[in-house]
Design a protein around this motif. Structure first.
Motif, PDB file in Angstrom:
ATOM      1  N   THR A  52       0.276  17.198   8.005  1.00  0.00           N
ATOM      2  CA  THR A  52      -0.972  16.436   8.128  1.00  0.00           C
ATOM      3  C   THR A  52      -0.684  14.965   8.373  1.00  0.00           C
ATOM      4  O   THR A  52       0.451  14.505   8.267  1.00  0.00           O
ATOM      5  CB  THR A  52      -1.839  16.571   6.861  1.00  0.00           C
ATOM      6  OG1 THR A  52      -1.207  15.864   5.785  1.00  0.00           O
ATOM      7  CG2 THR A  52      -2.034  18.032   6.467  1.00  0.00           C
ATOM      8  N   ALA A  53      -1.747  14.225   8.678  1.00  0.00           N
ATOM      9  CA  ALA A  53      -1.624  12.781   8.860  1.00  0.00           C
ATOM     10  C   ALA A  53      -1.502  12.091   7.502  1.00  0.00           C
ATOM     11  O   ALA A  53      -1.967  12.603   6.483  1.00  0.00           O
ATOM     12  CB  ALA A  53      -2.854  12.254   9.601  1.00  0.00           C
ATOM     13  N   PRO A  54      -0.872  10.935   7.470  1.00  0.00           N
ATOM     14  CA  PRO A  54      -0.820  10.175   6.218  1.00  0.00           C
ATOM     15  C   PRO A  54      -2.219   9.809   5.735  1.00  0.00           C
ATOM     16  O   PRO A  54      -3.172   9.707   6.521  1.00  0.00           O
ATOM     17  CB  PRO A  54      -0.037   8.914   6.603  1.00  0.00           C
ATOM     18  CG  PRO A  54       0.766   9.315   7.798  1.00  0.00           C
ATOM     19  CD  PRO A  54      -0.114  10.279   8.537  1.00  0.00           C
ATOM     20  N   PHE A 111       7.378   0.001   6.806  1.00  0.00           N
ATOM     21  CA  PHE A 111       7.247   1.139   5.903  1.00  0.00           C
ATOM     22  C   PHE A 111       8.577   1.402   5.200  1.00  0.00           C
ATOM     23  O   PHE A 111       9.649   1.089   5.741  1.00  0.00           O
ATOM     24  CB  PHE A 111       6.897   2.411   6.685  1.00  0.00           C
ATOM     25  CG  PHE A 111       5.490   2.476   7.201  1.00  0.00           C
ATOM     26  CD1 PHE A 111       5.235   2.305   8.557  1.00  0.00           C
ATOM     27  CD2 PHE A 111       4.428   2.741   6.351  1.00  0.00           C
ATOM     28  CE1 PHE A 111       3.949   2.377   9.057  1.00  0.00           C
ATOM     29  CE2 PHE A 111       3.134   2.821   6.832  1.00  0.00           C
ATOM     30  CZ  PHE A 111       2.892   2.627   8.188  1.00  0.00           C
ATOM     31  N   TYR A 158       1.027   5.605   0.823  1.00  0.00           N
ATOM     32  CA  TYR A 158       0.453   6.663   1.638  1.00  0.00           C
ATOM     33  C   TYR A 158       1.062   8.001   1.247  1.00  0.00           C
ATOM     34  O   TYR A 158       2.255   8.098   0.992  1.00  0.00           O
ATOM     35  CB  TYR A 158       0.706   6.388   3.131  1.00  0.00           C
ATOM     36  CG  TYR A 158       0.155   5.034   3.519  1.00  0.00           C
ATOM     37  CD1 TYR A 158       0.923   3.889   3.361  1.00  0.00           C
ATOM     38  CD2 TYR A 158      -1.155   4.898   3.973  1.00  0.00           C
ATOM     39  CE1 TYR A 158       0.403   2.642   3.648  1.00  0.00           C
ATOM     40  CE2 TYR A 158      -1.680   3.657   4.267  1.00  0.00           C
ATOM     41  CZ  TYR A 158      -0.890   2.526   4.094  1.00  0.00           C
ATOM     42  OH  TYR A 158      -1.418   1.289   4.374  1.00  0.00           O
ATOM     43  N   LEU A 182      -4.222   7.127   2.814  1.00  0.00           N
ATOM     44  CA  LEU A 182      -4.068   5.985   1.911  1.00  0.00           C
ATOM     45  C   LEU A 182      -4.266   6.419   0.469  1.00  0.00           C
ATOM     46  O   LEU A 182      -5.279   7.017   0.119  1.00  0.00           O
ATOM     47  CB  LEU A 182      -5.091   4.911   2.276  1.00  0.00           C
ATOM     48  CG  LEU A 182      -5.095   3.661   1.396  1.00  0.00           C
ATOM     49  CD1 LEU A 182      -3.809   2.852   1.588  1.00  0.00           C
ATOM     50  CD2 LEU A 182      -6.320   2.799   1.694  1.00  0.00           C
ATOM     51  N   SER A 198       6.063  -8.355  11.031  1.00  0.00           N
ATOM     52  CA  SER A 198       5.655  -7.002  11.402  1.00  0.00           C
ATOM     53  C   SER A 198       5.284  -6.234  10.142  1.00  0.00           C
ATOM     54  O   SER A 198       5.636  -6.624   9.027  1.00  0.00           O
ATOM     55  CB  SER A 198       6.781  -6.268  12.139  1.00  0.00           C
ATOM     56  OG  SER A 198       7.878  -6.063  11.271  1.00  0.00           O
ATOM     57  N   TRP A 199       4.570  -5.140  10.336  1.00  0.00           N
ATOM     58  CA  TRP A 199       4.301  -4.222   9.247  1.00  0.00           C
ATOM     59  C   TRP A 199       5.548  -3.358   9.075  1.00  0.00           C
ATOM     60  O   TRP A 199       6.180  -2.973  10.064  1.00  0.00           O
ATOM     61  CB  TRP A 199       3.101  -3.347   9.577  1.00  0.00           C
ATOM     62  CG  TRP A 199       2.724  -2.413   8.493  1.00  0.00           C
ATOM     63  CD1 TRP A 199       3.157  -1.123   8.325  1.00  0.00           C
ATOM     64  CD2 TRP A 199       1.863  -2.670   7.392  1.00  0.00           C
ATOM     65  NE1 TRP A 199       2.608  -0.584   7.202  1.00  0.00           N
ATOM     66  CE2 TRP A 199       1.809  -1.503   6.602  1.00  0.00           C
ATOM     67  CE3 TRP A 199       1.116  -3.784   7.002  1.00  0.00           C
ATOM     68  CZ2 TRP A 199       1.036  -1.426   5.442  1.00  0.00           C
ATOM     69  CZ3 TRP A 199       0.344  -3.705   5.861  1.00  0.00           C
ATOM     70  CH2 TRP A 199       0.312  -2.539   5.087  1.00  0.00           C
ATOM     71  N   GLN A 244       1.600  11.880   2.581  1.00  0.00           N
ATOM     72  CA  GLN A 244       1.555  12.745   3.750  1.00  0.00           C
ATOM     73  C   GLN A 244       1.876  14.172   3.334  1.00  0.00           C
ATOM     74  O   GLN A 244       3.037  14.520   3.089  1.00  0.00           O
ATOM     75  CB  GLN A 244       2.520  12.274   4.843  1.00  0.00           C
ATOM     76  CG  GLN A 244       2.370  13.062   6.131  1.00  0.00           C
ATOM     77  CD  GLN A 244       3.237  12.526   7.257  1.00  0.00           C
ATOM     78  OE1 GLN A 244       4.329  12.007   7.026  1.00  0.00           O
ATOM     79  NE2 GLN A 244       2.754  12.649   8.489  1.00  0.00           N
ATOM     80  N   GLY A 293      11.275   4.347   3.877  1.00  0.00           N
ATOM     81  CA  GLY A 293      11.752   5.535   4.565  1.00  0.00           C
ATOM     82  C   GLY A 293      11.087   6.822   4.124  1.00  0.00           C
ATOM     83  O   GLY A 293      11.279   7.868   4.752  1.00  0.00           O
ATOM     84  N   TYR A 335       4.973   7.203   1.215  1.00  0.00           N
ATOM     85  CA  TYR A 335       5.501   6.028   1.895  1.00  0.00           C
ATOM     86  C   TYR A 335       4.859   4.768   1.329  1.00  0.00           C
ATOM     87  O   TYR A 335       3.644   4.724   1.115  1.00  0.00           O
ATOM     88  CB  TYR A 335       5.187   6.083   3.395  1.00  0.00           C
ATOM     89  CG  TYR A 335       5.847   7.208   4.137  1.00  0.00           C
ATOM     90  CD1 TYR A 335       5.219   8.454   4.263  1.00  0.00           C
ATOM     91  CD2 TYR A 335       7.095   7.044   4.733  1.00  0.00           C
ATOM     92  CE1 TYR A 335       5.823   9.492   4.946  1.00  0.00           C
ATOM     93  CE2 TYR A 335       7.706   8.077   5.423  1.00  0.00           C
ATOM     94  CZ  TYR A 335       7.063   9.297   5.521  1.00  0.00           C
ATOM     95  OH  TYR A 335       7.670  10.333   6.207  1.00  0.00           O
ATOM     96  N   SER A 374       0.851  -1.188   0.000  1.00  0.00           N
ATOM     97  CA  SER A 374       0.000   0.000   0.000  1.00  0.00           C
ATOM     98  C   SER A 374       0.891   1.244   0.000  1.00  0.00           C
ATOM     99  O   SER A 374       2.072   1.178   0.378  1.00  0.00           O
ATOM    100  CB  SER A 374      -0.963   0.011   1.197  1.00  0.00           C
ATOM    101  OG  SER A 374      -0.289  -0.225   2.411  1.00  0.00           O
ATOM    102  N   TRP A 380       3.323  -5.974   4.775  1.00  0.00           N
ATOM    103  CA  TRP A 380       3.576  -6.928   5.858  1.00  0.00           C
ATOM    104  C   TRP A 380       4.884  -7.653   5.563  1.00  0.00           C
ATOM    105  O   TRP A 380       5.174  -8.005   4.420  1.00  0.00           O
ATOM    106  CB  TRP A 380       2.428  -7.913   5.954  1.00  0.00           C
ATOM    107  CG  TRP A 380       2.524  -8.866   7.104  1.00  0.00           C
ATOM    108  CD1 TRP A 380       2.743 -10.223   7.050  1.00  0.00           C
ATOM    109  CD2 TRP A 380       2.409  -8.549   8.486  1.00  0.00           C
ATOM    110  NE1 TRP A 380       2.768 -10.750   8.311  1.00  0.00           N
ATOM    111  CE2 TRP A 380       2.557  -9.741   9.222  1.00  0.00           C
ATOM    112  CE3 TRP A 380       2.190  -7.356   9.195  1.00  0.00           C
ATOM    113  CZ2 TRP A 380       2.497  -9.790  10.616  1.00  0.00           C
ATOM    114  CZ3 TRP A 380       2.115  -7.404  10.578  1.00  0.00           C
ATOM    115  CH2 TRP A 380       2.270  -8.609  11.277  1.00  0.00           C
TER     116      TRP A 380
END
Lengths: 121, 111
Positions: B43-45, B102, B37, B47, B99-100, B39, B104, B88, B35, B92
């Motif tokens: 602000t918040a990321p 991301f 994202y 989708l 773990s998930w 940003q 950089g 970003y 996925s 998984w």
């Protein structure tokens, strides 16, 4: 409309704990997991783990095990993230996000606006 | 050091196309869906794409994605100044400690 509303900014001293809340609305809370992600100032996104809301199963990366707890309250559709033994490098914006899944991959959507946690003596 | 590797920055002129890469391994991108994202500053990321290429409602078709082997790509066409943001990738990671993860992040500048 799906919304995640987070609690307000916190200032903590090193060694203290912080508990951030994330209230969900606009969907069936028990049908989706909640993930927590943090972002230190000027840095990228760091996954802190997630909780499956219908059975409270959690998954935390090794880095946070022992000092992180995620919980939910299904009576108020609220998720919580508690981080203990805070250090100055825990200073970050903490986001909650709904974990989506339709049978293939996971994704995070939507995100809360974030909660700034500052750790300073 | 992120598990997924993205270029720190990319730039292109308004109206042009830009490609942002996300490189991983067999334990993450190689076997799981990606996925993306966006940003925007302060602000918040948000989708942008899920399951490698699918767009949530409201995301314009100027944003597209693909995956091949252990790499994924985000393409943005018809660049607008409002596209200036950090991007970003995430997926998984099915390694011994699942773990998930991301990337950089990539800072997009629209010239």
């Amino acid at each position: 409309q799906v919304h995640l509303v987070q609690s307000g900014a916190e200032v903590k001293k090193p060694g203290a704990s912080v508990k951030v809340s994330c209230e969900a609305s606009g969907y069936d809370f028990r049908s989706y997991g909640i993930s927590w992600v943090r972002q230190a100032p000027g840095q990228g996104l760091e996954w802190m783990g997630w909780i499956t809301t219908y059975n409270d199963n959690t998954n935390y990366p090794q880095k946070f095990q022992g000092r992180l707890t995620m919980t939910t309250d299904t009576s108020t559709n609220t998720a919580y993230m508690e981080l203990r033994s805070l250090r100055p490098d825990d200073t970050a914006v903490y986001y909650c996000a709904r974990r989506g899944f339709l049978g293939e991959g996971y994704w995070l959507d939507p995100w809360g606006l974030g909660t700034l946690v500052t750790v300073s003596s | 050091q992120s598990v997924l590797t993205q270029p720190p920055s990319v730039s292109a002129a308004a109206g042009q196309k830009v490609t942002i890469s996300c490189s991983g391994s067999n334990s993450n991108i190689g076997k799981n869906y990606v996925s993306w994202y966006q940003q925007l500053p302060g602000t918040a990321p948000k989708l942008l794409l899920y399951d490698n290429y699918k767009r949530p409602s409201g995301i314009p078709d100027r944003f597209s994605g693909s995956k091949s082997g252990t790499s994924a790509t985000l393409d943005i066409t018809g660049l607008q100044t409002g596209d200036e943001a950090n991007y970003y990738c995430g997926t998984w990671d099915s390694s011994l400690s699942p773990s998930w993860v991301f990337g950089g992040g990539t800072k997009l500048t629209v010239l």
